[in-house]
Scaffold this motif. Structure first.
Motif, mmCIF file in Angstrom:
data_model
loop_
_atom_site.group_PDB
_atom_site.id
_atom_site.type_symbol
_atom_site.label_atom_id
_atom_site.label_comp_id
_atom_site.label_asym_id
_atom_site.label_seq_id
_atom_site.Cartn_x
_atom_site.Cartn_y
_atom_site.Cartn_z
ATOM 1 N N UNK A 90 0.835 -1.206 0.000
ATOM 2 C CA UNK A 90 0.000 0.000 0.000
ATOM 3 C C UNK A 90 0.870 1.256 0.000
ATOM 4 N N UNK A 91 1.992 1.207 0.725
ATOM 5 C CA UNK A 91 2.901 2.340 0.728
ATOM 6 C C UNK A 91 3.493 2.563 -0.671
ATOM 7 N N UNK A 92 3.870 1.474 -1.333
ATOM 8 C CA UNK A 92 4.400 1.593 -2.691
ATOM 9 C C UNK A 92 3.365 2.155 -3.652
ATOM 10 N N UNK A 93 2.106 1.766 -3.484
ATOM 11 C CA UNK A 93 1.046 2.325 -4.325
ATOM 12 C C UNK A 93 0.892 3.822 -4.067
ATOM 13 N N UNK A 94 0.994 4.217 -2.791
ATOM 14 C CA UNK A 94 0.887 5.648 -2.471
ATOM 15 C C UNK A 94 2.050 6.422 -3.085
ATOM 16 N N UNK A 95 3.167 5.760 -3.267
ATOM 17 C CA UNK A 95 4.340 6.409 -3.846
ATOM 18 C C UNK A 95 4.330 6.375 -5.365
ATOM 19 N N UNK A 96 3.204 6.000 -5.935
ATOM 20 C CA UNK A 96 3.028 6.096 -7.376
ATOM 21 C C UNK A 96 3.435 4.878 -8.166
ATOM 22 N N UNK A 97 3.652 3.725 -7.516
ATOM 23 C CA UNK A 97 4.042 2.519 -8.238
ATOM 24 C C UNK A 97 2.814 1.913 -8.921
ATOM 25 N N UNK A 98 2.940 1.675 -10.222
ATOM 26 C CA UNK A 98 1.819 1.087 -10.959
ATOM 27 C C UNK A 98 1.810 -0.431 -10.869
#
Length: 639
Positions: free
Chosen positions: A210-218
């Motif tokens: 979820x943190x990676x998604x918040x950091x813009x990871x597709x």
């Protein structure tokens, strides 16, 4: 914990791809290399065409060229347990100023990230940190925390790559996380600080993804050093792959730890697993064996959502082996060793070979592990003698003084997932260090505990779970349960007992007791007298077992006896230095045998080298049924 990031400098203007634009991402993976960097077998001084990163490296380069020719983006990962295992370890530990040969190899091949596995912590935190600080790419571990200290790994990684779609350059932002069994801290408690903390695998994956998604990871890739296990989540699972793949935040998974293969058409029957296509809960998962035996490939077909994101429209999972077996089980090389990898490790390789040839003693009897699961094993008995001799001086003046001394030893090389060449095989005659390492390859330390007769019986019952249940009077079926690791088959020397494989096992593999039934252990005795439930014994074992490895819950009721740090391999070396090895069963009683089951036959699956030692199966051997498709010898024995 912190995030690492890498990006590719392109110099092209980057645009948001229009909806429906397509791109391809190829993920390449290795796992559980265990320092098998070349195909050289240091124990037998011969080549093994089925292992080695030098061979996998040839496949990596071919897979990269294919992907680039099709315009795909390529990422290369290792999934842990690569820093420990083969005799190269000893050279690295004795010359810590040299650059690590594994990291040299990773640099040559251009790895993008290293996930950590439990065995990477076997030599302690300081050594691991020193190695990782010289790594050519980021190391990741998302579920181990080191409060107050700067760890040499990151909890997540963000990789940016440019991808070309419809003639335009677009940004692909890939997030990478890595998890390992939380039991790592317990298994390595003797070399790790008390303030380290481990998180449940699923909790860590969900939080980090979820943190990676918040950091813009597709796209989010999980390097999951865990294997197939229960279908539903329980806290702190060791093998949590199936529930992990149910998480929506993950797009692709690299699995490992258990040395299995996925895809594998002959594999698991879990309802959530598609073993042919390599999918778990519909998610692409690759598990590329061990020791460099396979390269794992996941191809993701991506489609732009029009808002700067990419969705996975389709996927394909593939394993590429470095060798294949012919009709009679012989391995044939499919991937030659990459010369630049061999050059990168040449100094360490040569030093290791020199060290392994150093004299270590003599033996008047051959020592091998081909029949560890059915007949007296002299190699286990020799290690047991070394353990018992080592602990006795430390019992003086303690509560354990005067108690009977026993020793628990499990086979280190027993075939299984490592293949038909993975057996100890030491001929009579002059011995060198390679023979010592062949008999005991682990970096385990000696431990001693006081147990009751009841706990001793439960210990043996847990070990007896190795055997497949046999129906009395049948003439076919396997002797051993393939899902039970051979290194959890403890043989306790100094007592005698019988095993009844026709009875149901007393314990599940996770150590919980199966209700009802008498178990399989019969007639447990010491010096001819029955062992009483409240009788006390001292048992020499190793740190892995005492720290919870193998789920032997009987040890939870034991009392540990303080010992200095003593490596069991060093103790074995010392034992060999006492004089020529003679048959240890002239001094120790043969520990166990099967309860007679007239008219009952089973198949022992073992290495082809067992045929040179059939005299050791006196009274058991019935017939040689040839080799199976994996190259194992099938010997029919009577119970």
């Amino acid at each position: 914990m912190n995030v690492a990031s890498t990006e590719t400098a392109g110099g092209h203007p980057v645009e948001i791809p229009p909806r429906g634009a397509q791109a391809r991402l190829r993920i390449l993976a290795t796992t559980d290399l265990h320092m098998n960097l070349s195909g050289h077998d240091y124990y037998s001084e011969r080549s093994n065409p089925g292992v080695g990163l030098a061979r996998t490296g040839t496949l990596i380069r071919a897979a990269r060229r294919e992907a680039w020719a099709e315009g795909a983006t390529v990422l290369l990962f290792d999934n842990g347990d690569s820093l420990q295992g083969a005799p190269l370890d000893h050279h690295i530990l004795s010359t810590p100023t040299d650059r690590h040969p594994l990291l040299k190899s990773f640099g040559v091949l251009g790895y993008d990230a290293i996930g950590l596995g439990n065995h990477d912590f076997d030599f302690g935190l300081d050594r691991l940190n020193a190695v990782l600080r010289a790594a050519p790419c980021p190391a990741i571990c998302s579920n181990l925390e080191l409060p107050g200290t700067q760890a040499a790994w990151h909890d997540r990684l963000v990789i940016e790559r440019e991808t070309l779609s419809q003639g335009r350059h677009h940004t692909l932002r890939v997030g990478v996380l890595s998890v390992l069994p939380p039991q790592t801290l317990r298994w390595n408690a003797h070399v790790l600080p008390d303030h380290m903390r481990a998180s449940d695998i699923l909790c860590a994956v969900r939080r980090t993804a979820r943190q990676l998604k918040r950091e813009g990871c597709q796209i989010v890739v999980a390097l999951a050093h865990t294997g197939l296990g229960p279908s539903t989540h329980r806290p702190n699972l060791e093998n949590a792959l199936i529930p992990l793949c149910s998480l929506g935040e993950i797009d692709a998974v690299i699995a490992g730890h258990t040395h299995l293969l996925l895809p594998d058409p002959s594999g698991t029957d879990h309802a959530q697993v598609d073993p042919v296509r390599g999918r778990v809960h519909g998610k692409p998962v690759v598990m590329p064996g061990s020791a460099g035996s396979h390269l794992g490939i996941i191809d993701l077909e991506l489609r732009a959502d029009g808002a700067g994101g990419w969705d996975c429209a389709d996927n394909r999972v593939e394993l590429r082996p470095v060798a294949m077996r012919g009709p009679v089980g012989r391995l044939t090389e499919l991937a030659p060793e990459a010369p630049d990898i061999l050059r990168a490790i040449a100094g360490s390789h040569a030093a290791t070979r020199r060290r392994m040839q150093e004299p270590a003693g003599r033996s008047r009897v051959p020592l091998h592990s081909y029949f560890s699961f059915c007949a007296p094993d002299r190699s286990l008995a020799l290690v047991a003698e070394a353990q018992m001799r080592a602990i006795r001086p430390y019992l003086n003046g303690t509560r354990a003084e005067g108690l009977p001394v026993l020793a628990a030893v499990a086979p280190a090389k027993f075939g299984g997932r490592a293949g038909p060449m993975s057996y100890s095989d030491v001929p009579a005659g002059a011995l060198s260090r390679r023979h010592v390492a062949d008999l005991y390859p682990f970096a385990n330390e000696l431990r001693a505990v006081i147990v009751t007769g009841a706990a001793l019986c439960d210990w043996l019952e847990m070990s007896a779970g190795l055997f497949a249940r046999v129906r009395s009077g049948t003439t076919e079926g396997p002797l051993a349960n393939r899902d039970w690791p051979g290194f959890n088959f403890d043989v306790i020397h100094g007592v005698t007992w019988q095993v009844d494989p026709s009875a149901p096992a007393a314990f599940f593999p996770d150590g919980t007791r199966i209700k009802g039934g008498p178990g399989r252990i019969r007639d447990l005795r010491r010096c001819g007298e029955p062992v009483e439930p409240d009788q006390r014994f001292v048992v020499a074992t190793n740190n892995y077992r005492l720290n919870g490895g193998g789920h032997f819950r009987a040890l939870a009721r034991s009392e540990e006896i303080p010992l200095p740090r003593l490596g069991i391999g060093d103790l074995l070396q010392r034992e060999l230095g006492r004089g020529p090895v003679t048959d240890p069963f002239l001094r120790l009683p043969v520990p166990w045998r099967f309860v007679p089951l007239p008219g009952t036959q089973v198949t022992l699956r073992t290495g082809p080298g067992a045929r040179d030692h059939l005299d050791d199966l006196a009274g058991l051997f019935l017939a040689d049924d040839g080799l199976d498709a994996a190259g194992f010898a099938r010997l029919r024995i009577g119970l």
